[in-house]
Each structure stands twice: as structure tokens, then as C-alpha cells.
Design an enzyme around this catalytic site. Structure first.
Site, PDB file in Angstrom:
ATOM      1  N   SER A   1      -6.942   4.203  -5.512  1.00 51.47           N
ATOM      2  CA  SER A   1      -8.134   4.505  -4.734  1.00 51.47           C
ATOM      3  C   SER A   1      -8.293   6.017  -4.637  1.00 51.47           C
ATOM      4  O   SER A   1      -7.335   6.727  -4.346  1.00 51.47           O
ATOM      5  CB  SER A   1      -7.990   3.900  -3.332  1.00 51.47           C
ATOM      6  OG  SER A   1      -9.096   4.242  -2.534  1.00 51.47           O
TER       7      SER A   1
ATOM      8  N   ASN B   1     -11.774   1.443  11.196  1.00 52.07           N
ATOM      9  CA  ASN B   1     -10.617   1.324  12.086  1.00 52.07           C
ATOM     10  C   ASN B   1     -10.519   2.548  12.982  1.00 52.07           C
ATOM     11  O   ASN B   1     -10.631   3.681  12.516  1.00 52.07           O
ATOM     12  CB  ASN B   1      -9.340   1.186  11.252  1.00 52.07           C
ATOM     13  CG  ASN B   1      -9.331  -0.108  10.467  1.00 52.07           C
ATOM     14  OD1 ASN B   1      -9.649  -1.163  10.990  1.00 52.07           O
ATOM     15  ND2 ASN B   1      -9.005  -0.014   9.190  1.00 52.07           N
TER      16      ASN B   1
ATOM     17  N   CYS C   1     -11.260  13.935   5.410  1.00 50.74           N
ATOM     18  CA  CYS C   1     -12.338  12.962   5.637  1.00 50.74           C
ATOM     19  C   CYS C   1     -12.395  12.677   7.141  1.00 50.74           C
ATOM     20  O   CYS C   1     -11.357  12.480   7.778  1.00 50.74           O
ATOM     21  CB  CYS C   1     -12.077  11.663   4.872  1.00 50.74           C
ATOM     22  SG  CYS C   1     -12.015  11.886   3.090  1.00 50.74           S
TER      23      CYS C   1
ATOM     24  N   SER D   1     -13.796   5.615  -2.990  1.00 54.11           N
ATOM     25  CA  SER D   1     -14.207   5.611  -1.586  1.00 54.11           C
ATOM     26  C   SER D   1     -15.598   6.218  -1.521  1.00 54.11           C
ATOM     27  O   SER D   1     -15.753   7.432  -1.509  1.00 54.11           O
ATOM     28  CB  SER D   1     -13.209   6.428  -0.753  1.00 54.11           C
ATOM     29  OG  SER D   1     -11.997   5.743  -0.678  1.00 54.11           O
TER      30      SER D   1
ATOM     31  N   HIS E   1     -18.626   5.251   0.601  1.00 51.95           N
ATOM     32  CA  HIS E   1     -19.003   5.432   2.011  1.00 51.95           C
ATOM     33  C   HIS E   1     -20.435   5.902   2.276  1.00 51.95           C
ATOM     34  O   HIS E   1     -20.907   5.793   3.403  1.00 51.95           O
ATOM     35  CB  HIS E   1     -18.001   6.325   2.757  1.00 51.95           C
ATOM     36  CG  HIS E   1     -16.579   5.888   2.598  1.00 51.95           C
ATOM     37  ND1 HIS E   1     -16.197   4.574   2.537  1.00 51.95           N
ATOM     38  CD2 HIS E   1     -15.431   6.609   2.438  1.00 51.95           C
ATOM     39  CE1 HIS E   1     -14.895   4.487   2.363  1.00 51.95           C
ATOM     40  NE2 HIS E   1     -14.403   5.702   2.293  1.00 51.95           N
TER      41      HIS E   1
ATOM     42  N   CYS F   1      -6.176   0.554   7.179  1.00 54.00           N
ATOM     43  CA  CYS F   1      -6.741   1.598   6.315  1.00 54.00           C
ATOM     44  C   CYS F   1      -7.085   2.832   7.131  1.00 54.00           C
ATOM     45  O   CYS F   1      -7.786   2.739   8.132  1.00 54.00           O
ATOM     46  CB  CYS F   1      -8.068   1.154   5.712  1.00 54.00           C
ATOM     47  SG  CYS F   1      -7.918  -0.083   4.488  1.00 54.00           S
TER      48      CYS F   1
ATOM     49  N   GLY G   1      -2.729  10.240   1.553  1.00 56.30           N
ATOM     50  CA  GLY G   1      -2.924  11.180   0.453  1.00 56.30           C
ATOM     51  C   GLY G   1      -3.971  10.786  -0.558  1.00 56.30           C
ATOM     52  O   GLY G   1      -4.510   9.680  -0.533  1.00 56.30           O
ATOM     53  N   GLU G   2      -4.266  11.739  -1.434  1.00 61.79           N
ATOM     54  CA  GLU G   2      -5.253  11.531  -2.497  1.00 61.79           C
ATOM     55  C   GLU G   2      -4.506  11.480  -3.834  1.00 61.79           C
ATOM     56  O   GLU G   2      -4.045  12.515  -4.336  1.00 61.79           O
ATOM     57  CB  GLU G   2      -6.276  12.686  -2.470  1.00 61.79           C
ATOM     58  CG  GLU G   2      -7.200  12.744  -3.652  1.00 61.79           C
ATOM     59  CD  GLU G   2      -7.886  11.420  -4.019  1.00 61.79           C
ATOM     60  OE1 GLU G   2      -8.423  10.750  -3.129  1.00 61.79           O
ATOM     61  OE2 GLU G   2      -7.845  11.061  -5.223  1.00 61.79           O
TER      62      GLU G   2
ATOM     63  N   CYS H   1       0.854  -1.188   0.000  1.00 58.52           N
ATOM     64  CA  CYS H   1       0.000   0.000   0.000  1.00 58.52           C
ATOM     65  C   CYS H   1       0.885   1.231   0.000  1.00 58.52           C
ATOM     66  O   CYS H   1       1.697   1.428   0.914  1.00 58.52           O
ATOM     67  CB  CYS H   1      -0.879  -0.062   1.253  1.00 58.52           C
ATOM     68  SG  CYS H   1      -1.936   1.363   1.458  1.00 58.52           S
TER      69      CYS H   1
HETATM   70  N1  SAH Z   1      -7.482   9.230  -0.707  1.00 55.17           N
HETATM   71  C1  SAH Z   1      -7.727   7.943  -1.256  1.00 55.17           C
HETATM   72  C2  SAH Z   1      -6.736   6.876  -0.812  1.00 55.17           C
HETATM   73  C3  SAH Z   1      -6.381   6.823   0.649  1.00 55.17           C
HETATM   74  S1  SAH Z   1      -7.570   6.155   1.758  1.00 55.17           S
HETATM   75  C4  SAH Z   1      -9.152   7.529  -0.981  1.00 55.17           C
HETATM   76  O1  SAH Z   1      -9.856   8.267  -0.296  1.00 55.17           O
HETATM   77  O2  SAH Z   1      -9.592   6.509  -1.491  1.00 55.17           O
HETATM   78  C5  SAH Z   1      -7.596   4.436   1.403  1.00 55.17           C
HETATM   79  C6  SAH Z   1      -8.866   3.746   1.889  1.00 55.17           C
HETATM   80  O3  SAH Z   1      -8.911   3.678   3.328  1.00 55.17           O
HETATM   81  C7  SAH Z   1     -10.117   4.492   1.467  1.00 55.17           C
HETATM   82  O4  SAH Z   1     -11.129   3.668   1.037  1.00 55.17           O
HETATM   83  C8  SAH Z   1     -10.510   5.157   2.770  1.00 55.17           C
HETATM   84  O5  SAH Z   1     -11.825   5.548   2.728  1.00 55.17           O
HETATM   85  C9  SAH Z   1     -10.180   4.070   3.768  1.00 55.17           C
HETATM   86  N2  SAH Z   1     -10.147   4.546   5.147  1.00 55.17           N
HETATM   87  C10 SAH Z   1      -9.814   5.782   5.579  1.00 55.17           C
HETATM   88  N3  SAH Z   1      -9.930   5.865   6.911  1.00 55.17           N
HETATM   89  C11 SAH Z   1     -10.357   4.652   7.354  1.00 55.17           C
HETATM   90  C12 SAH Z   1     -10.651   4.113   8.639  1.00 55.17           C
HETATM   91  N4  SAH Z   1     -10.511   4.832   9.759  1.00 55.17           N
HETATM   92  N5  SAH Z   1     -11.074   2.828   8.712  1.00 55.17           N
HETATM   93  C13 SAH Z   1     -11.175   2.082   7.596  1.00 55.17           C
HETATM   94  N6  SAH Z   1     -10.905   2.541   6.364  1.00 55.17           N
HETATM   95  C14 SAH Z   1     -10.499   3.813   6.227  1.00 55.17           C
END
Ligand code: SAH
Length: 368
Positions: free
Chosen positions: A210, A309, A134, A233, A235, A359, A178-179, A123
Site C-alpha cells: 500500500s 478510525n 497524512c 491510498s 482518499h 488502519c 511507514g511508506e 500487516c
Molecule cells: N503509507 C502507506 C501504508 C500505510 S497506511 C499508505 O499510505 O498506503 C495503510 C492504510 O491505512 C492506508 O490506506 C491509509 O490511508 C489507511 N489509514 C491511515 N490512517 C487511517 C485512519 N485513521 N483510519 C482508517 N484508515 C487509515
């Protein structure tokens, strides 16, 4: 700031300037152009490409098929590595390994290796921190510092692969800090390097980007014909809820992103993954199941349900402090109901929570 390529270096002179040209991160075409501009044959670019990205060589003197004099010139004028290993930690639960690396600008970033039964996933981070804020994500809570270069993205792979064994890494996901699509050029260049057959040996089907949903960039990426897999993502399927937990949704609302991922799926002939963190009372209601079904029955996609998480290690405030995970029983029920409607749903195992490597838990404590 994007990766700057300087083609001005004159390889025939000794470079007294401490600013050396960083070769890591240059794509095959850029490397060929670099050597041509420096008065060398273009195929030298291909050779160096192969050494750096396939053989993971970190010293010009190991590039055995380059003339010695060229190796010396390269050593004087160019650099290979962009990152340094700082430390790593292994989860005692499942062997997930978190690395901390440092950039030349002394920024720390994290990468994670996740061994599973049938695969081992690396990753990668694309930014130092993240600007998206977020509410469920630790990286968002640490704020945004700077974009990584393509070289810094690839070097996470280099160091992890040398440590873990190149052949043992089967999947790459751009899901770290990061994004990726807000660091578009570096991400695309890194993807181009990963996607070259000469490098990792990992097929494009096993590389996933992602994104939180930067709709115009999703379409741009589709048009690049890199054909890597895309995960959104998601959600929530409701704009008001999604905006609360992901402020970027105000700028690129759901409709724009859904249109963009449909375009991506069509153009690249790949199946989109929707990532869906289960947040108690927020997105785990019956109407969420209904909305997911309506969305997913329309085109080739699957849902990755992710148990939330904990962010406790970040001492969060506001909405972030109020978020709790959906109980396991409800997750199972939620998933079953979608499966009963013929939607493909996976439940992502939580990996590395004990070392804050799961994650959304990546954040550098040093930056506080
Ligand atoms: N910025 C990108 C990539 C990084 S996050 C994105 O938003 O996709 C990677 C993944 O981890 C995303 O699906 C994100 O929503 C998830 N993620 C972020 N915080 C999390 C958490 N506390 N618990 C579980 N997944 C999480």
C-alpha cells in the site's frame, strides 16, 4: 539508510568483532554470493535461505544439512534475528492481535494480525514512524525515525508466524507504519524473499503493498516483475482536497499517481485497489462519487472504503483534530451509488480499534 550487505566476512576465522553479518534480509542471490565470497559452495546460500525464510529457524545449529563446522563458523560470524518480541495485545472484539517488536537499534515497531472469516492477514511496518504527515494517520503524527531493513520487515513475519502458526497466515499487507515506497530497496528485497516459492507459501496475489503515492517508485516496482498487488491510498480525486489531507500530493499529484498505477496494472496484469477513508464532509459528497466513477470505469480496479478510525489516542491538533468519520448511513449510500454504476467496492471492517491496532492507528507510545 538501506540494508547494507557486507560480503567481507571471512567465515574461516573466528569473528572477534562484535559486528556480525546479519543474514536475515539477504535475498537468495545475495546469500549465494555471500557464501561464494566466503569460500563455501553457492548452494549453502540456498540451504540457509530455506532454513531462515521457510523453516523460520533462528539458530544455526538447527540447520541440520549444514556441516557442523560451518554451523559453528556461522554462529561466530553471522546473525539471524533482527527483531525481538516485546509484547502483544489482543482485541476483545474480534481477536485482532497487535505485536510490538524492537530492532537492534532499540526502535519499537508494530505489526498486526487480523483474523477474518475467510483469511488471516498480517500487516507489516516498513519504517519506524512515517515522514508523510497524512492528517488522518497516527503514524504520521509520531514523525519519522528510520527505515527498516529487509530483515526487519521479514522478521515481523517470522515472529508472528511462529506465534500464530505459519499456515494460518494467508495474506500479507504492507500497510503498517511507514511508506513502503520511501524505503524502496528494503521493501523490494523483502518482497523478493516473500515471493520465492521456498518461503511462506503465500501467493503473490495475496501480498499487497500500500502506498500514499510515490509515482516514480510505483513504476519502478511494476518493472521489477514481482507482480504483487498494489493499493493506492487515494482518499480524494481532487488535488486541492488530497493535498490538504496528504501533503505528499503536492510532490506527486493525482495525475502522476494515476498514470503510474495504470502502468502498474498493465505491466503486472493485476487489479489496483484504491483505498478510500470516509471523512465526513471532506470526501463523501456526491461529486466525490462522480469523480470516483470517472476514474474507476477506465481500468481494472476496485475501491476499498475504510471507515475513519479515531486518532483520539494521539491528542491531535489542527486539521487532524477536526476530522470525523462519515456516518454509517452515508457510507452505505455512497458505496451503493458506486455499485449501481458497476464499480467494485468493498467496505473494510474496522479491526482492533480497542487496542489502537486498526488502519492508521499505529504509533508507538514509547516514542513520546
Ligand atoms: N503509507 C502507506 C501504508 C500505510 S497506511 C499508505 O499510505 O498506503 C495503510 C492504510 O491505512 C492506508 O490506506 C491509509 O490511508 C489507511 N489509514 C491511515 N490512517 C487511517 C485512519 N485513521 N483510519 C482508517 N484508515 C487509515
Amino acid at each position: 539508510m538501506e540494508n547494507q550487505i557486507s560480503l567481507d566476512t571471512n567465515l574461516s576465522t573466528n569473528n572477534t568483532n562484535s559486528e556480525k553479518t546479519v543474514l536475515k534480509g539477504l535475498t537468495l542471490d545475495e546469500l549465494k554470493a555471500y557464501f561464494a565470497k566466503s569460500g563455501e559452495p553457492r548452494f549453502r546460500g540456498e540451504q540457509v535461505f530455506n532454513w531462515m525464510y521457510n523453516h523460520l529457524v533462528t539458530d544455526f545449529f538447527e540447520m541440520a544439512n549444514l556441516p557442523k563446522v560451518l554451523r559453528t563458523k556461522l554462529k561466530d560470524n553471522c546473525e539471524i534475528m533482527t527483531l525481538e518480541y516485546v509484547e502483544s495485545e489482543i482485541s476483545s472484539i474480534n481477536g485482532t492481535k497487535k505485536y510490538i517488536f524492537e530492532t537492534k537499534a532499540k526502535n519499537k515497531i508494530e505489526s498486526v494480525i487480523i483474523p477474518e472469516e475467510d483469511r488471516t492477514t498480517l500487516c507489516l511496518s516498513t519504517q519506524v514512524g512515517c515522514p508523510l504527515d497524512c492528517k488522518f494517520c497516527a503514524t504520521g503524527l509520531m514523525g519519522y525515525k528510520i527505515n527498516l531493513t529487509a530483515g526487519e520487515i521479514y522478521d515481523q513475519y517470522v515472529i508472528a508466524a511462529k506465534d500464530h502458526g505459519k499456515d494460518n497466515i494467508t495474506n500479507i499487507v504492507f500497510m503498517g507504519m511507514g511508506e513502503p515506497l520511501l524505503n524502496y530497496n528494503a521493501t523490494v528485497n523483502a518482497l523478493e524473499i516473500f515471493a520465492q516459492e521456498l518461503t511462506t507459501g503465500i501467493s503473490k496475489k495475496k501480498i499487497t503493498v500500500s502506498t500514499a503515492g510515490i509515482a516514480p517508485k510505483i513504476k519502478e516496482l511494476a518493472d521489477k516483475n514481482l507482480n504483487v498487488k498494489l493499493a493506492l491510498s487515494l482518499h480524494s480525486c481532487f488535488d486541492d482536497i488530497r493535498s490538504k489531507i496528504m501533503p505528499i500530493n503536492d510532490k506527486y499529484p493525482l495525475k502522476q499517481n494515476i498514470d503510474a498505477v495504470k502502468y502498474y496494472a498493465r505491466k503486472t496484469r493485476t487489479r489496483i485497489t484504491f483505498e478510500y477513508i470516509m471523512l465526513n464532509g471532506i470526501n463523501d459528497r456526491d461529486e466525490d462519487i462522480e469523480a470516483l466513477w470517472k476514474l474507476c470505469k477506465e481500468f481494472p480496479c476496485k475501491i476499498n472504503v475504510i471507515p475513519f478510525n479515531s486518532l483520539k489516542h494521539m491528542n491531535p491538533s489542527g486539521l487532524s483534530a477536526e476530522l470525523t468519520p462519515t456516518p454509517l448511513e452515508r457510507i452505505n449510500e455512497f458505496v451503493q451509488q458506486l455499485r449501481d454504476k458497476n464499480i467494485t467496492v468493498m467496505i473494510r471492517n474496522t479491526q482492533g480499534e480497542d487496542i489502537a491496532a486498526a488502519c492508521g492507528q499505529l504509533a508507538i507510545k514509547y516514542n513520546y
